[in-house]
Design an enzyme around this catalytic site. Structure first.
Site, PDB file in Angstrom:
ATOM      1  CG  HIS A   1      -3.276   1.239  -6.680  1.00  0.00           C
ATOM      2  ND1 HIS A   1      -3.731   0.889  -7.940  1.00  0.00           N
ATOM      3  CD2 HIS A   1      -1.968   0.869  -6.632  1.00  0.00           C
ATOM      4  CE1 HIS A   1      -2.739   0.359  -8.627  1.00  0.00           C
ATOM      5  NE2 HIS A   1      -1.656   0.331  -7.863  1.00  0.00           N
TER       6      HIS A   1
ATOM      7  CB  CYS B   1      -5.768  -1.522  -9.623  1.00  0.00           C
ATOM      8  SG  CYS B   1      -6.790  -0.679  -8.379  1.00  0.00           S
TER       9      CYS B   1
END
Length: 343
Positions: A103, A214
């Site tokens: 992430h 992301c």
């Protein structure tokens, strides 16, 4: 249940022919001249469907109010950090990091005031919900695939350093940050949905669809910072995760209204997504995953949802692949492979 041995070459070719004919007869006016298909922005963010609920982690629980960003004095000095951590680190520790499933986020520290902030963009109701449609008992579908930006006070350096990345990539002025902050609000209100997959014709080949997640947010955010005056440390090397599908040229099927008008087609799509429901028994999940494997790898077909429209993907080897490749930090007004007019 169909077994892989029972799926003949003629069946595979028949499926491809069937969906090739759909391109001619179902949507004769559609002509795709631009690949990858441009991500569609919207005039404003729609109200979120109350059916869609986060399972484990609520979206942005400590974040600032919607459409608000910090504002700095023009001559403040702001440090910019690249942040990476394994997906689902709160649950699995660094396990997914070993597979480079990461992430991405951005950290900002105002040297003059001492205040720091973390900026992220991610799915409102978790990754699985954004990747696959919810199928209902009446055989209809609901998509819970919105993504949005979240900015909150502080940078949890321990979280980012332990299993991931915490590295300074630039120093900017408050004036540059304020211009960037205006862009973040615009981007957040017009780029409303999350897309997990990147679709290619082959590894390092033509891209059919780009992901919107992301990592892509950090890439376009860094590019915007460069465009408004940030100078990045070009010695820093950063890699980004992509989850890739491989397909021959996609066949356009239409939006929800069009596919619903063809009952057989709509049933095929709903049957496909029924295999990927998060709320089902372990036995059903195992059975459906086997069926999904047969459909994707043996029958070589995948129903793909992009820009709120459906596509048929004639899948081919290597079918699905995870990559974790380096993308250089941008330079002002540079043109890199991930940058286009939609950023």
């Amino acid at each position: 249940m169909t077994t892989s041995a029972a799926v003949s070459h003629d069946q595979k070719m028949g499926a491809r022919l069937k969906y090739g004919l759909l391109l001619v007869f179902v949507v004769p006016c559609f002509c795709q001249n631009e690949w990858p298909v441009p991500y569609r922005r919207f005039p404003s963010r729609p109200q979120f469907n109350s059916y869609c609920q986060a399972g484990v982690v609520p979206f942005c629980p400590t974040g600032k109010a919607s459409n608000t960003m910090p504002q700095f004095h023009d001559f403040d000095t702001i440090e910019v950090y690249a942040l990476k951590a394994p997906v689902f680190e709160f649950k699995f520790g660094d396990l997914l990091g070993k597979f480079h499933i990461m992430h991405d986020a951005i950290g900002f520290k105002n040297v003059d005031t001492g205040f720091s902030y973390t900026l992220e963009w991610y799915e409102l109701v978790e990754l699985f919900n954004c990747t696959f449609a919810h199928t209902l008992q009446n055989d209809s579908m609901i998509w819970c695939n919105q993504g949005a930006a979240c900015i909150y006070d502080g940078i949890d350096t321990k979280h980012w350093i332990e299993n991931g990345t915490f590295v300074k990539v630039a120093d900017i002025t408050g004036d540059v940050f304020n211009k960037f902050a205006d862009w973040v609000e615009w981007d957040n209100n017009t780029a409303i949905y999350y897309e997990t997959w990147t679709v290619w014709d082959k590894p390092d080949g033509k891209m059919w669809f780009d992901s919107f997640d992301c990592a892509s947010f950090v890439l376009r955010a860094f590019q915007k910072l460069a465009d408004v005056g940030a100078k990045f440390n070009q010695s820093v090397r950063l890699n980004y995760t992509r989850i890739n599908l491989y397909s021959d040229q996609p066949v356009y099927l239409g939006n929800e209204t069009v596919v619903k008008a063809d009952q057989s087609l709509y049933k095929n799509i709903t049957d496909f997504y029924k295999k990927f429901q998060s709320h089902q028994s372990y036995q059903d999940l195992l059975t459906h995953l086997v069926e999904a494997y047969i459909e994707v790898f043996d029958q070589q077909q995948f129903y793909f949802f992009y820009n709120f429209e459906y596509w048929f993907l004639p899948m081919k080897s290597p079918f699905i692949k995870l990559t974790y490749l380096e993308v250089p930090l941008p330079k002002p007004n540079s043109t890199l492979y991930y940058r286009n007019k939609h950023f």
